[in-house]
Design a protein around this motif. Sequence first.
Motif, short mmCIF file in Angstrom:
data_model
loop_
_atom_site.label_atom_id
_atom_site.label_comp_id
_atom_site.label_asym_id
_atom_site.label_seq_id
_atom_site.Cartn_x
_atom_site.Cartn_y
_atom_site.Cartn_z
N MET A 130 -5.73 13.20 -2.95
CA MET A 130 -5.38 12.01 -2.21
C MET A 130 -4.08 12.20 -1.46
O MET A 130 -3.95 11.84 -0.31
CB MET A 130 -5.23 10.89 -3.21
CG MET A 130 -5.32 9.54 -2.63
SD MET A 130 -4.90 8.44 -3.93
CE MET A 130 -3.22 8.93 -4.22
N GLU A 131 -3.08 12.79 -2.15
CA GLU A 131 -1.77 12.89 -1.51
C GLU A 131 -1.80 13.81 -0.30
O GLU A 131 -1.11 13.57 0.67
CB GLU A 131 -0.77 13.40 -2.54
CG GLU A 131 -0.49 12.34 -3.58
CD GLU A 131 0.86 12.49 -4.19
OE1 GLU A 131 1.03 13.43 -4.97
OE2 GLU A 131 1.76 11.70 -3.89
N THR A 132 -2.63 14.85 -0.34
CA THR A 132 -2.64 15.76 0.80
C THR A 132 -3.19 15.09 2.04
O THR A 132 -2.76 15.38 3.14
CB THR A 132 -3.49 17.01 0.51
OG1 THR A 132 -4.79 16.55 0.12
CG2 THR A 132 -2.89 17.87 -0.56
N TYR A 144 0.84 -1.20 0.00
CA TYR A 144 0.00 0.00 0.00
C TYR A 144 0.88 1.25 0.00
O TYR A 144 0.60 2.23 -0.68
CB TYR A 144 -0.91 0.02 1.22
CG TYR A 144 -1.98 -1.06 1.21
CD1 TYR A 144 -2.98 -1.06 0.24
CD2 TYR A 144 -2.00 -2.05 2.18
CE1 TYR A 144 -3.96 -2.03 0.24
CE2 TYR A 144 -2.99 -3.02 2.19
CZ TYR A 144 -3.96 -3.00 1.22
OH TYR A 144 -4.94 -3.97 1.22
N GLU A 145 1.97 1.18 0.78
CA GLU A 145 2.89 2.31 0.84
C GLU A 145 3.42 2.63 -0.56
O GLU A 145 3.43 3.78 -0.99
CB GLU A 145 4.07 1.97 1.75
CG GLU A 145 3.69 1.67 3.19
CD GLU A 145 3.67 2.92 4.06
OE1 GLU A 145 4.41 3.86 3.73
OE2 GLU A 145 2.91 2.93 5.05
N ALA A 146 3.83 1.56 -1.24
CA ALA A 146 4.39 1.75 -2.58
C ALA A 146 3.35 2.36 -3.51
O ALA A 146 3.65 3.28 -4.28
CB ALA A 146 4.85 0.40 -3.14
N ALA A 147 2.10 1.88 -3.39
CA ALA A 147 1.05 2.42 -4.24
C ALA A 147 0.83 3.89 -3.94
O ALA A 147 0.57 4.70 -4.83
CB ALA A 147 -0.23 1.63 -4.03
N ARG A 148 0.96 4.24 -2.67
CA ARG A 148 0.74 5.63 -2.28
C ARG A 148 1.80 6.52 -2.91
O ARG A 148 1.51 7.58 -3.47
CB ARG A 148 0.78 5.77 -0.76
CG ARG A 148 0.25 7.12 -0.29
CD ARG A 148 0.46 7.30 1.19
NE ARG A 148 1.85 7.52 1.48
CZ ARG A 148 2.46 7.04 2.55
NH1 ARG A 148 1.80 6.30 3.40
NH2 ARG A 148 3.73 7.30 2.77
N VAL A 149 3.04 6.05 -2.83
CA VAL A 149 4.13 6.82 -3.43
C VAL A 149 3.86 7.04 -4.92
O VAL A 149 4.10 8.10 -5.46
CB VAL A 149 5.47 6.07 -3.20
CG1 VAL A 149 6.58 6.74 -4.00
CG2 VAL A 149 5.79 6.04 -1.72
N ASP A 150 3.30 6.01 -5.56
CA ASP A 150 3.00 6.15 -6.98
C ASP A 150 1.73 6.94 -7.25
O ASP A 150 1.36 7.12 -8.41
CB ASP A 150 2.85 4.75 -7.62
CG ASP A 150 4.18 4.03 -7.65
OD1 ASP A 150 5.19 4.70 -7.43
OD2 ASP A 150 4.19 2.81 -7.88
N GLY A 151 1.02 7.34 -6.20
CA GLY A 151 -0.20 8.11 -6.39
C GLY A 151 -1.35 7.32 -6.96
O GLY A 151 -2.15 7.82 -7.73
N ALA A 152 -1.46 6.05 -6.57
CA ALA A 152 -2.54 5.21 -7.10
C ALA A 152 -3.87 5.57 -6.44
O ALA A 152 -3.91 5.94 -5.28
CB ALA A 152 -2.23 3.74 -6.83
#
Lengths: 302, 294
Positions: free
Chosen positions: B6-8, A189-197
């Motif tokens: 989402m990122e924020t 999930y962390e990796a997906a977050r970094v990729d902005g999924a």
Amino acid sequence: MRKPFPTHIVVFLLPATLVYTVFMIFPLLSSLWLSLNTKTEAGEMFVGLANYVRLLTAPEFSQPFWNALKNNVVFFVIHMLLQNPIGLLIAVLLTRGLMGSSIYRAIIFMPTILSVVIVGFAWKLILNPAWGIAPTIMKNLGLEQYYQPWLGLESTSLTTLAFISVWQNIGIPMMLFIAALSRIPEELYEAARVDGASRWTVFWKIQLPLILPTVGIVGILTFVGNFNAFDLIYATQGALAGPNFSSDILGTFFYRTFFGNQLQPGDPYMGATVAGAMLVVILIGIVLYLWGWQRRIQNLQF
Amino acid sequence: MSGAKMETTATQSRRAKGNFIESKLPRLGGHIFLILYCLISLFPIVMMVLNSFKGQMAIFSEPFALPNSETLSLDGYKSLFQGANFGGYAINSLTVTVTSLGLILLMGSMAAFALSEYTFKLNTFMGLYLSLGIMVPIRLGTVGILNLVVDMGLINTLWALILVYTAQGLPLAIFILSAFMKGLPKYLKEAARIDGASEYRIFGMTFPLLRPAIGSVLAISMIPIWNDLWFPLILAPGEKTKTIVLGASVFLGQYVNDYTAVLAALTLAILPAIVLYLFFSRQLIKGLTDGALK
């Protein structure tokens, strides 16, 4: 030097093996054997596959058999289209750390622990026009004209029963999916977050592929359960699976053939034959699952 | 949902397990969906329980109202206790379920111990043989089971049900227990062997360590046994051996139009399961999530 005979292994294995063999394997085999015999004036006679031929060709058997099989397929397809996807959706929502997840989970699982007989009867009361809870609700929603006695109509009874069964059993896929989803490592999930999924991407690219084995297990469990179902139909519609056999599935057909009913006397040989046919259907499902689905998943993973 | 938004919000939610894309809107949507679904889950149960405490007239005229001083009536429960022997049925169900679960646990853990602890010639074969029953429904052997039970003189006895349910529950129990036993540390058993303990002692020693797996086995085996209609209907339909599910189904068939009695019967049959569930739901859910997938 010879080792002493491992008595303890035998002692440990014996009780389970004995009960299992006597009350499960032996009856299954003896049922299959019975299905290859028939009763004559001289006693029992071996007739090979004649009973199966009769099941598939004689009008008094083949017509209800194909009807039950067809209904069973419809029953199963409704479960696959509704129960498992909704179960998955709920499981995904419940593993997102929402407040009160465990309360939601407990409530949604509650129907699953209740007896099918009782659940079926409760729904029968709710849906029937005499008590009229369903008509009243629909009236309040302004949908009055769409109300029908769904369990009493040939065109809708099977679908309605499938919906009730989905309502009751949705807790099982939900639990299995929750178990699978909570094993996905956090780093993905962390990796997906970094990729902005997005949520959707995460679901399709991470969650779903990783729980595919569970999806397969849920599918095969649904299949075996559905093609072996009986209680709900018997409790709500009786052994004749009315109206006019429109809700007849293999389980009720088996019961009627074996024990008889108002329309026909019971026949243990043909009953065993129906059970044999059900076994074949279930085994085909299991083999397709093992060879088709599991192999594909292995290819996918390695 | 847009990627930027989402990122924020992502950093705030790092703590939440398995969850990083949070904003209030989808959370609210999730809650609304789950609440609606919970209403659907509870609706029939609540309707049954609520209306079982009302008189026949009020059931029809105000099905959604709580019972009040005017509509409160226990007539349903009265005719229930005159018309059927529910206490006896409940004791039968309890006897069958508890005895079967006890046998499943005892025999299952012994077999699982043999399969996971020792290497012997037929180990793999026995493992496969015993797990056949996980996929093949025992119901398909009914014709054979009935003949067998008649031959053994067990028809219309609770033993017929107990033995069949034990056979039905063993395969999955052995599967779960032996997977669990393989994960137990070896040094304890080795130490006991060096001290000269017999294999039976060593088995007895591991039993307390099995507690989590036992929870799974109990949870998974209990529901189908308690709720079964098929085998009580076929093997033990006599008045003295009826289980609560069979008793309820016969009663419901007879009193179809006496709504107060039917609703009282439904409530009475549902309540033990719900009470049990409220007590054991944590173990049950844990058992299902741990045990079902190995």
